[in-house]
Design an enzyme around this catalytic site. Structure first.
Site, mmCIF file in Angstrom:
data_model
loop_
_atom_site.group_PDB
_atom_site.id
_atom_site.type_symbol
_atom_site.label_atom_id
_atom_site.label_comp_id
_atom_site.label_asym_id
_atom_site.label_seq_id
_atom_site.Cartn_x
_atom_site.Cartn_y
_atom_site.Cartn_z
ATOM 1 N N TYR A 216 0.804 -1.235 0.000
ATOM 2 C CA TYR A 216 0.000 0.000 0.000
ATOM 3 C C TYR A 216 0.835 1.283 0.000
ATOM 4 O O TYR A 216 0.288 2.371 -0.016
ATOM 5 C CB TYR A 216 -1.008 0.014 1.164
ATOM 6 N N LYS A 217 2.156 1.157 0.033
ATOM 7 C CA LYS A 217 2.987 2.379 0.011
ATOM 8 C C LYS A 217 3.326 2.691 -1.450
ATOM 9 O O LYS A 217 2.473 3.162 -2.196
ATOM 10 C CB LYS A 217 4.237 2.184 0.861
HETATM 11 C C1 PLP Z 1 8.719 -0.958 7.844
HETATM 12 C C2 PLP Z 1 7.371 -1.457 8.226
HETATM 13 N N1 PLP Z 1 7.255 -2.700 8.707
HETATM 14 C C3 PLP Z 1 6.056 -3.197 9.085
HETATM 15 C C4 PLP Z 1 4.906 -2.438 8.980
HETATM 16 C C5 PLP Z 1 3.602 -3.023 9.428
HETATM 17 O O1 PLP Z 1 2.770 -3.251 8.335
HETATM 18 P P1 PLP Z 1 1.285 -3.855 8.496
HETATM 19 O O2 PLP Z 1 0.555 -2.947 9.426
HETATM 20 O O3 PLP Z 1 0.709 -3.767 7.127
HETATM 21 O O4 PLP Z 1 1.397 -5.226 9.026
HETATM 22 C C6 PLP Z 1 4.984 -1.138 8.461
HETATM 23 C C7 PLP Z 1 3.773 -0.300 8.336
HETATM 24 O O5 PLP Z 1 3.785 0.833 7.952
HETATM 25 C C8 PLP Z 1 6.257 -0.633 8.082
HETATM 26 O O6 PLP Z 1 6.400 0.612 7.605
#
Ligand code: PLP
Length: 425
Positions: free
Chosen positions: A235-236
């Protein structure tokens, strides 16, 4: 390198930009300069279209949508894995689109973390995204191990970046697993994944990377480097929409392993509907799926990945580097003496897709930027992340954003706001 700092020069860069045509394929928030694509990428017309096509297939076919229609749902995660593979440097069967970042880390840790004898520790770092640390700690606890002793969080020397030497020094014969970010979420430092992987492999330690801040911004060669596994969100930079289904990579040398967390979608698809209580895992990355894919949250990624295939990740990276270099140059020229420092490494091969701007008034400056139509992102206590995205940010927007920031600082506009972050920063 020095640029002319005029608006005309920014416009000239836009005219010369071979990717400029993609901008009109995105829904750009009206009246805004969107510099937050590293948190949530914008919606494209193609992502919207593929979502609508999948919705239509539900309307038209009901249950049969699993096997008919333009994008049959039963093999959609595999199809998207194939489309994602060039972005991470993998073969199509080494990638699957499934789960969320955090769930995928749980899955991969449950699979690859095998404490034995004195090899019981996990190496991570003190700047890691909190969710990764929570997941690793809970996995240690599931093994009856105390995270205080067993999770090594390698220290940063400057609070912003990590030194590869320090990470490698932590890979001792007590370590059973290494999990590191590709690009650090705050400072934007790009780690040398190839070197870290070589070091881990020499020591016989499996290594995995969190690619959330590099996928779609930077090319990877996971298979050539010999990385064991990786996981990321879509989603980024991949613009798949809020909470869009994530991705994972498993090196083919591990095919045939039982997934640590199994479910019926871990199954070989030929026999899945035999409904046996004996799992026959898929012999590719699909084995790391768990349950029914979230089809409607997969669908926008189809259109989005088509754009990546067309534009090419090398070309997107090249533009992203030019945008962030231009942004840093503009900051250096227009904002000197205003208390800003650049927190990301400035070298091309050590920085990701965003610029990390540090200021003691960061929280209030972010509020003022938003009020003035620039969308940044704040990371406590003092970081303003600015991400010009190759697909949809123009050089002229970067120029304009810096002019707005300059005016905010000159007029001390930020003093009008409360020094407190919002619930979602
Ligand atoms: C570097 C990183 N790792 C892990 C996550 C966690 O992602 P999710 O909430 O989609 O599991 C994020 C969320 O922004 C992130 O930026």
């Amino acid at each position: 390198m020095s640029f002319p700092h005029t608006r005309e020069y920014a416009q000239q860069l836009d005219r010369e930009d071979v990717l400029a045509g993609y901008r009109k394929e995105f829904y750009l928030p009206k009246g805004s300069i969107y510099l937050d694509g590293n948190s949530l990428g914008l919606m494209s017309v193609r992502a919207e279209k593929s979502l609508l096509t999948v919705l239509e297939s539900w309307r038209e076919y009901g249950i049969d949508g699993w096997t008919v229609g333009k994008y049959p749902w039963f093999h959609l995660a595999e199809r998207l894995g194939e489309m994602s593979a060039p972005l991470v440097g993998a073969s199509p069967d080494e990638v699957i689109v499934t789960g969320s970042t955090t769930i995928n880390l749980h899955q991969l840790t449950a699979t690859f973390y095998r404490p034995q004898g004195k090899r019981t520790k996990i190496v991570a770092d003190e700047l890691a995204f909190p969710s990764d640390i929570y997941a690793l700690k809970s996995q240690l606890r599931l093994h009856g191990l105390d995270p205080e002793d067993h999770l090594i969080r390698v220290k940063s020397r400057d609070g912003l970046t990590l030194d590869e030497e320090d990470l490698i020094a932590a890979m001792t014969d007590e370590v059973a697993l290494v999990v590191l970010p590709s690009v650090l979420y705050r400072s934007g430092q790009l780690l040398d994944m190839e070197r870290l992987t070589a070091a881990a492999r020499e020591r016989g330690i499996p290594i995995g990377f969190d690619l959330c801040h590099s996928i779609g911004a930077i090319p990877h060669q996971l298979s050539a480097w010999g990385v064991d596994f990786a996981f990321w969100c879509n989603y980024k930079y991949l613009n798949s929409g809020p909470g869009g289904v994530a991705g994972l990579y498993v090196n083919r040398m591990h095919f045939g392993r039982e997934p640590g967390l199994a479910g019926w979608f871990s199954s070989n698809k030929e026999v899945q509907f035999d409904m046996s209580h004996q799992l026959t895992p898929a012999d590719y990355a699909g084995a790391y799926q768990i349950g029914t894919p979230h089809i409607l949250s997969l669908a926008p990624l189809i259109g989005s990945l088509e754009m990546f295939a067309e534009a090419g990740i090398e070309s997107l990276r090249e533009k992203s580097l030019r945008l962030t270099r231009y942004l840093m140059e503009m900051i250096g020229h227009h904002l000197t003496g205003m208390g800003f420092t650049i927190g990301n490494p400035v070298e091309d091969d050590r920085r990701g897709g965003h610029v990390c701007l540090i200021h003691e008034e960061a929280v209030r400056i972010c509020k003022a930027l938003k009020e003035n139509g620039v969308v940044p992102d704040f990371r406590a206590p003092d970081i303003i992340r600015l991400a010009p995205v190759a697909f949809y940010t123009s050089f002229e927007e970067v120029w304009k954003a810096v002019q707005i920031l300059k005016q905010i600082m000159e007029e001390k506009q930020y003093e009008r706001y409360e020094k407190k972050r919002g619930v979602v920063a």
